[in-house]
Design an enzyme around this catalytic site. Structure first.
Site, mmCIF file in Angstrom:
data_model
loop_
_atom_site.group_PDB
_atom_site.id
_atom_site.type_symbol
_atom_site.label_atom_id
_atom_site.label_comp_id
_atom_site.label_asym_id
_atom_site.label_seq_id
_atom_site.Cartn_x
_atom_site.Cartn_y
_atom_site.Cartn_z
ATOM 1 N N ASP A 70 0.854 -1.185 0.000
ATOM 2 C CA ASP A 70 0.000 0.000 0.000
ATOM 3 C C ASP A 70 0.893 1.238 0.000
ATOM 4 O OD1 ASP A 70 -1.715 2.095 0.341
ATOM 5 O OD2 ASP A 70 -2.823 1.224 2.016
ATOM 6 N N GLY A 123 -4.750 1.647 7.951
ATOM 7 C CA GLY A 123 -5.784 0.948 8.708
ATOM 8 C C GLY A 123 -5.550 -0.548 8.761
ATOM 9 N N HIS A 150 0.587 7.954 3.788
ATOM 10 C CA HIS A 150 1.241 7.258 4.900
ATOM 11 C C HIS A 150 2.745 7.539 5.001
ATOM 12 C CE1 HIS A 150 -2.554 5.219 5.257
ATOM 13 N NE2 HIS A 150 -2.451 4.755 4.033
ATOM 14 N N ILE A 152 -0.286 9.214 8.423
ATOM 15 C CA ILE A 152 -1.035 8.336 9.325
ATOM 16 C C ILE A 152 -0.701 6.872 9.030
ATOM 17 C CG2 ILE A 152 -2.901 9.993 9.621
ATOM 18 C CD1 ILE A 152 -4.577 8.350 7.623
#
Length: 301
Positions: free
Chosen positions: A203, A226, A208, A223
């Protein structure tokens, strides 16, 4: 090799959704090696002391169970949504993830992903889209994983049709935490480099890793993925209660790399319901979450 239905028809679907479901994505190959398994395990916090997850020569070497989200990621995230009204990828949020583990996870494999639009809901000002991916061994056709990924797209509703989701058992269960003290609690401090490491499992969203991109998204800094903190929670449940055959989570908030995460777990029959929150800020990261245990009531406490 058994195939998925070409289309998951629903009499409540609007014409827009019915037509979108007919656009069947091409099957997508995915191969991985022991190195990818170790990289993923490290990405969700496995340590050099947990050799069964970080050393390929260990007698019990293997993937942590939530590795099952990795082979399907490119297939599910690559589904076109530009047929939605006012679609803007910057308005897309990962809402829920369900993973069902159908067989022993090999430490290396050549796989194929079959992808379908499973359900599309008009939430008024937003759209909710659930994609189904079945991941199979390319040679034998054995089903290894089924994933259902639900994304929420703001400002893309109003197209009519279905508004309330269908009950699909474990993949849509509410998983409300009992009003009692948890049966187990685990804490884990993530590393400031957690997202930089986890992204190498596939990902590569700049949200990120790039501070400027994160600011555009409304965040102070990059961040954590998830699916990374979902994996950390799954690891906690595995350690506390043993192996599980499926896991479902709802993403409820943001985690920043370096934060300490707290997983609270309640055993209810053959399920373990859990939540995850950030220790410092006290915010909820995962909710409406549960696993179904392999051994059910015989699982350890």
């Amino acid at each position: 090799m058994s195939k998925l239905p070409a289309v998951f028809t629903d009499p409540e679907d609007s014409q827009l959704v019915a037509d979108a479901k007919k656009q069947v994505p091409q099957d997508e190959d995915y191969s991985y090696t022991e190195r990818d398994v170790i990289l993923y395990n490290l990405g969700i916090g496995a340590t050099e002391q947990e050799l069964q997850w970080t050393y390929e020569g260990h007698d019990e070497f293997g993937a942590l169970p939530t590795f099952g989200v990795i082979p399907q990621f490119g297939a599910s995230s690559g589904v076109s949504l530009d047929w939605l009204p006012n679609f803007n990828p910057a308005k897309l949020l990962h809402g829920e993830q369900y993973l069902s583990i159908k067989a022993l996870i090999p430490t290396e494999a050549n796989l194929v992903n079959e992808t379908r639009l499973l359900e599309v809901l008009d939430k008024g000002k937003a759209a909710s889209v659930t994609t189904l991916v079945q991941t199979k061994d390319k040679a034998s056709g054995q089903l290894l994983f089924e994933n259902q990924a639900t994304v929420f797209i703001r400002n893309a509703g109003g197209f009519g049709g279905k508004r309330t989701g269908t009950d699909r058992g474990a993949s849509t269960a509410a998983n409300v935490a009992p009003k009692r003290e948890p049966d187990a609690v685990m804490e884990e401090k993530t590393s400031p480099t957690q997202a930089a490491l986890y992204r190498l499992s596939g990902d590569y969203n700049p949200l990120h890793i790039l501070p400027d991109f994160a600011k555009i998204g409304g965040f102070d800094k990059p961040i954590l993925h998830g699916l990374c903190f979902m994996g950390i929670a799954g690891k906690h449940v595995l350690k506390a209660f043993g192996p599980f055959k499926d896991i479902k989570v709802r993403f409820a908030g943001v985690v920043y790399p370096g934060e300490t995460l707290v997983t609270e777990m309640w055993k209810e029959g053959n399920k373990v319901i859990f939540t995850m929150k950030t220790k410092g800020r006290g915010t909820t990261a995962l909710t409406n979450a549960a696993v179904t245990l392999v051994d059910g009531d015989k699982a350890k406490l």
